[in-house]
Design a protein around this motif. Structure first.
Motif, short mmCIF file in Angstrom:
data_model
loop_
_atom_site.label_atom_id
_atom_site.label_comp_id
_atom_site.label_asym_id
_atom_site.label_seq_id
_atom_site.Cartn_x
_atom_site.Cartn_y
_atom_site.Cartn_z
N GLN A 130 -10.20 -2.06 3.17
CA GLN A 130 -10.29 -0.93 4.10
C GLN A 130 -11.16 0.20 3.56
O GLN A 130 -11.50 1.12 4.29
CB GLN A 130 -8.88 -0.41 4.42
N HIS A 134 -6.50 6.10 1.24
CA HIS A 134 -5.15 6.18 1.78
C HIS A 134 -4.52 4.80 2.01
O HIS A 134 -3.39 4.71 2.46
CB HIS A 134 -5.14 6.97 3.08
N HIS A 135 -5.28 3.74 1.74
CA HIS A 135 -4.79 2.38 1.94
C HIS A 135 -4.85 1.62 0.63
O HIS A 135 -5.93 1.44 0.06
CB HIS A 135 -5.59 1.66 3.02
N TYR A 137 -3.77 -1.59 0.20
CA TYR A 137 -3.91 -3.03 0.39
C TYR A 137 -5.04 -3.38 1.34
O TYR A 137 -5.50 -2.55 2.11
CB TYR A 137 -2.62 -3.60 0.98
N ASP A 138 -5.42 -4.67 1.32
CA ASP A 138 -6.31 -5.16 2.37
C ASP A 138 -5.53 -5.12 3.69
O ASP A 138 -4.31 -4.92 3.70
CB ASP A 138 -6.80 -6.59 2.04
N VAL A 139 -6.22 -5.32 4.80
CA VAL A 139 -5.59 -5.15 6.11
C VAL A 139 -4.42 -6.13 6.29
O VAL A 139 -3.36 -5.75 6.79
CB VAL A 139 -6.62 -5.30 7.26
N THR A 141 -2.45 -7.66 3.98
CA THR A 141 -1.31 -7.29 3.14
C THR A 141 -0.64 -6.04 3.68
O THR A 141 0.60 -5.96 3.72
CB THR A 141 -1.76 -7.10 1.68
N HIS A 142 -1.43 -5.07 4.10
CA HIS A 142 -0.88 -3.85 4.71
C HIS A 142 -0.03 -4.21 5.92
O HIS A 142 1.07 -3.67 6.10
CB HIS A 142 -2.02 -2.91 5.11
N SER A 143 -0.51 -5.12 6.75
CA SER A 143 0.24 -5.50 7.95
C SER A 143 1.54 -6.22 7.61
O SER A 143 2.57 -6.00 8.25
CB SER A 143 -0.64 -6.39 8.84
N ARG A 145 3.24 -5.79 4.80
CA ARG A 145 4.13 -4.75 4.26
C ARG A 145 4.74 -3.93 5.39
O ARG A 145 5.92 -3.55 5.31
CB ARG A 145 3.38 -3.84 3.28
N ALA A 146 3.97 -3.67 6.45
CA ALA A 146 4.51 -2.95 7.61
C ALA A 146 5.59 -3.79 8.28
O ALA A 146 6.65 -3.28 8.66
CB ALA A 146 3.40 -2.63 8.60
N ASP A 164 -2.87 -3.65 13.15
CA ASP A 164 -4.23 -3.33 12.71
C ASP A 164 -5.19 -4.49 12.89
O ASP A 164 -6.26 -4.53 12.25
CB ASP A 164 -4.21 -2.91 11.23
#
Length: 172
Positions: A130, A134-135, A137-139, A141-143, A145-146, A164
């Motif tokens: 990304q 403010h991020h 993780y990659d998109v 991994t972020h998703s 984790r969400a 995302d």
């Protein structure tokens, strides 16, 4: 009985109670104690018998918070593309159960190819940096984790996983 148990998918499902007590020819009880998911016999053969079995195995691993035995995990990866030959209703049910399970995040992170096989829209998110302080993780991994941060409701977990999905294609 023994022939029936030999055709089961995983050792933990290949036990039965008989007149002489527990029938466990494939080590299911030990695998339960070790919290290990392992195919009965040759994993490739088990997965060729039913193309949904790799996803079912991942769902069981997420639901029970079990690890996959090494050969079983490798065979899961080899056979995931065959999910395209399974009725979508069957895939949907296993996938929704998987993402609502306690170990969903671990399984989704360990097997992103499974998530992409079921939801191809996630493909570009895997490994997508990304480039934003403010991020973390990659998109993808972020998703995931969400997803872990919301209640285990199919609608909420899907919303978190897909929130995302458009980022890679609109990134500037």
């Amino acid at each position: 009985l023994e022939a029936d148990l030999a055709r089961r998918d995983f050792t933990i499902n290949a036990m039965a109670w008989g007149p002489a007590g527990l029938v466990d020819r494939f080590g299911g009880r030990a695998d339960l104690e070790r919290r290990l998911l392992r195919c009965v016999g040759d994993p490739d053969r088990r997965f060729q018998e039913d193309a949904l079995r790799p996803l079912r195995g991942l769902r069981l691993a997420a639901q029970l918070d079990f690890a996959l035995e090494e050969e079983t995990a490798a065979a899961v990866r080899r056979h995931l593309p065959e999910l395209s030959h399974v009725a979508w209703e069957r895939v949907r049910e296993e996938f929704l159960r998987l993402i609502c399970s306690p170990g969903a995040g671990r399984v989704l992170l360990d097997f992103p190819e499974m998530a992409v096989q079921v939801l191809p829209e996630l493909g570009p998110a895997v490994g997508f940096d990304q480039r934003n302080p403010h991020h973390l993780y990659d998109v993808y991994t972020h998703s995931v984790r969400a997803l872990e941060g919301v209640s285990p409701s199919p609608a909420l977990r899907l919303a978190a996983l897909l929130h995302d999905v458009g980022k890679p294609s609109t990134f500037t």
